[in-house]
Design a protein around this motif. Structure first.
Motif, PDB file in Angstrom:
ATOM      1  N   ILE A   3       0.836  -1.198   0.000  1.00  0.00           N
ATOM      2  CA  ILE A   3       0.000   0.000   0.000  1.00  0.00           C
ATOM      3  C   ILE A   3       0.874   1.253   0.000  1.00  0.00           C
ATOM      4  O   ILE A   3       1.915   1.287   0.650  1.00  0.00           O
ATOM      5  CB  ILE A   3      -0.984  -0.003   1.190  1.00  0.00           C
ATOM      6  CG1 ILE A   3      -2.061   1.027   1.005  1.00  0.00           C
ATOM      7  CG2 ILE A   3      -0.256   0.133   2.499  1.00  0.00           C
ATOM      8  CD1 ILE A   3      -3.284   0.793   1.855  1.00  0.00           C
ATOM      9  N   MET A   4       0.456   2.267  -0.770  1.00  0.00           N
ATOM     10  CA  MET A   4       1.186   3.531  -0.851  1.00  0.00           C
ATOM     11  C   MET A   4       0.664   4.499   0.210  1.00  0.00           C
ATOM     12  O   MET A   4      -0.385   4.280   0.812  1.00  0.00           O
ATOM     13  CB  MET A   4       1.020   4.153  -2.233  1.00  0.00           C
ATOM     14  CG  MET A   4       1.643   3.333  -3.344  1.00  0.00           C
ATOM     15  SD  MET A   4       1.551   4.136  -4.937  1.00  0.00           S
ATOM     16  CE  MET A   4       2.959   5.227  -4.827  1.00  0.00           C
ATOM     17  N   ARG A   5       1.391   5.577   0.395  1.00  0.00           N
ATOM     18  CA  ARG A   5       0.979   6.593   1.377  1.00  0.00           C
ATOM     19  C   ARG A   5      -0.420   7.136   1.112  1.00  0.00           C
ATOM     20  O   ARG A   5      -1.163   7.418   2.026  1.00  0.00           O
ATOM     21  CB  ARG A   5       1.952   7.775   1.346  1.00  0.00           C
ATOM     22  CG  ARG A   5       3.262   7.491   1.971  1.00  0.00           C
ATOM     23  CD  ARG A   5       4.075   8.749   2.003  1.00  0.00           C
ATOM     24  NE  ARG A   5       5.482   8.420   1.921  1.00  0.00           N
ATOM     25  CZ  ARG A   5       6.424   9.280   1.739  1.00  0.00           C
ATOM     26  NH1 ARG A   5       6.146  10.544   1.591  1.00  0.00           N
ATOM     27  NH2 ARG A   5       7.672   8.894   1.685  1.00  0.00           N
ATOM     28  N   LYS A   6      -0.765   7.307  -0.153  1.00  0.00           N
ATOM     29  CA  LYS A   6      -2.068   7.869  -0.514  1.00  0.00           C
ATOM     30  C   LYS A   6      -3.198   6.860  -0.379  1.00  0.00           C
ATOM     31  O   LYS A   6      -4.336   7.166  -0.661  1.00  0.00           O
ATOM     32  CB  LYS A   6      -2.029   8.421  -1.935  1.00  0.00           C
ATOM     33  CG  LYS A   6      -1.097   9.599  -2.086  1.00  0.00           C
ATOM     34  CD  LYS A   6      -1.131  10.126  -3.488  1.00  0.00           C
ATOM     35  CE  LYS A   6      -0.181  11.301  -3.638  1.00  0.00           C
ATOM     36  NZ  LYS A   6      -0.195  11.833  -5.000  1.00  0.00           N
ATOM     37  N   GLY A   7      -2.875   5.629   0.031  1.00  0.00           N
ATOM     38  CA  GLY A   7      -3.899   4.625   0.247  1.00  0.00           C
ATOM     39  C   GLY A   7      -4.139   3.709  -0.932  1.00  0.00           C
ATOM     40  O   GLY A   7      -5.013   2.857  -0.882  1.00  0.00           O
ATOM     41  N   ASN A   8      -3.372   3.872  -2.029  1.00  0.00           N
ATOM     42  CA  ASN A   8      -3.535   2.971  -3.170  1.00  0.00           C
ATOM     43  C   ASN A   8      -2.917   1.620  -2.847  1.00  0.00           C
ATOM     44  O   ASN A   8      -1.808   1.536  -2.352  1.00  0.00           O
ATOM     45  CB  ASN A   8      -2.877   3.555  -4.421  1.00  0.00           C
ATOM     46  CG  ASN A   8      -3.566   4.815  -4.876  1.00  0.00           C
ATOM     47  OD1 ASN A   8      -4.745   5.017  -4.632  1.00  0.00           O
ATOM     48  ND2 ASN A   8      -2.833   5.682  -5.536  1.00  0.00           N
ATOM     49  N   LEU A   9      -3.646   0.580  -3.145  1.00  0.00           N
ATOM     50  CA  LEU A   9      -3.217  -0.791  -2.890  1.00  0.00           C
ATOM     51  C   LEU A   9      -2.721  -1.394  -4.206  1.00  0.00           C
ATOM     52  O   LEU A   9      -3.379  -1.263  -5.243  1.00  0.00           O
ATOM     53  CB  LEU A   9      -4.395  -1.612  -2.356  1.00  0.00           C
ATOM     54  CG  LEU A   9      -4.153  -3.071  -2.083  1.00  0.00           C
ATOM     55  CD1 LEU A   9      -3.183  -3.237  -0.915  1.00  0.00           C
ATOM     56  CD2 LEU A   9      -5.468  -3.766  -1.802  1.00  0.00           C
ATOM     57  N   TRP A  10      -1.557  -2.029  -4.177  1.00  0.00           N
ATOM     58  CA  TRP A  10      -0.994  -2.694  -5.350  1.00  0.00           C
ATOM     59  C   TRP A  10      -0.985  -4.199  -5.104  1.00  0.00           C
ATOM     60  O   TRP A  10      -0.536  -4.660  -4.070  1.00  0.00           O
ATOM     61  CB  TRP A  10       0.422  -2.188  -5.610  1.00  0.00           C
ATOM     62  CG  TRP A  10       0.422  -0.814  -6.177  1.00  0.00           C
ATOM     63  CD1 TRP A  10       0.390   0.358  -5.475  1.00  0.00           C
ATOM     64  CD2 TRP A  10       0.420  -0.460  -7.542  1.00  0.00           C
ATOM     65  NE1 TRP A  10       0.381   1.421  -6.332  1.00  0.00           N
ATOM     66  CE2 TRP A  10       0.404   0.943  -7.620  1.00  0.00           C
ATOM     67  CE3 TRP A  10       0.449  -1.187  -8.726  1.00  0.00           C
ATOM     68  CZ2 TRP A  10       0.400   1.626  -8.819  1.00  0.00           C
ATOM     69  CZ3 TRP A  10       0.447  -0.505  -9.930  1.00  0.00           C
ATOM     70  CH2 TRP A  10       0.426   0.890  -9.966  1.00  0.00           C
TER      71      TRP A  10
END
Length: 66
Positions: A3-10
């Motif tokens: 998960i990225m800081r902005k809340g996007n999940l990969w």
């Protein structure tokens, strides 16, 4: 998964040969092909300093960024 800081999940979709980004704001999923055909992306990690997504390719024995 990562998960990225902005809340996007990969997420790695190994059999489909894609990476999937799930937008943390609206839940929309976007599929991305990896640069190597039939690579089998497996593990995903986020590099927050460089804003890169690193993934391993299990079928082609490589590590790459997106």
């Amino acid at each position: 998964m990562s998960i990225m800081r902005k809340g996007n999940l990969w997420v790695a979709a190994t059999e489909a040969g894609k990476l999937v980004k799930v937008d943390g704001r609206n839940g929309k999923a976007t599929e991305l092909y990896t640069p190597t055909a039939d690579s089998g992306p497996y593990s995903v990690d986020v590099d927050t300093k460089r804003n890169l997504i690193w993934f391993s390719e299990i079928f082609s024995d490589r590590i790459g960024p997106i």
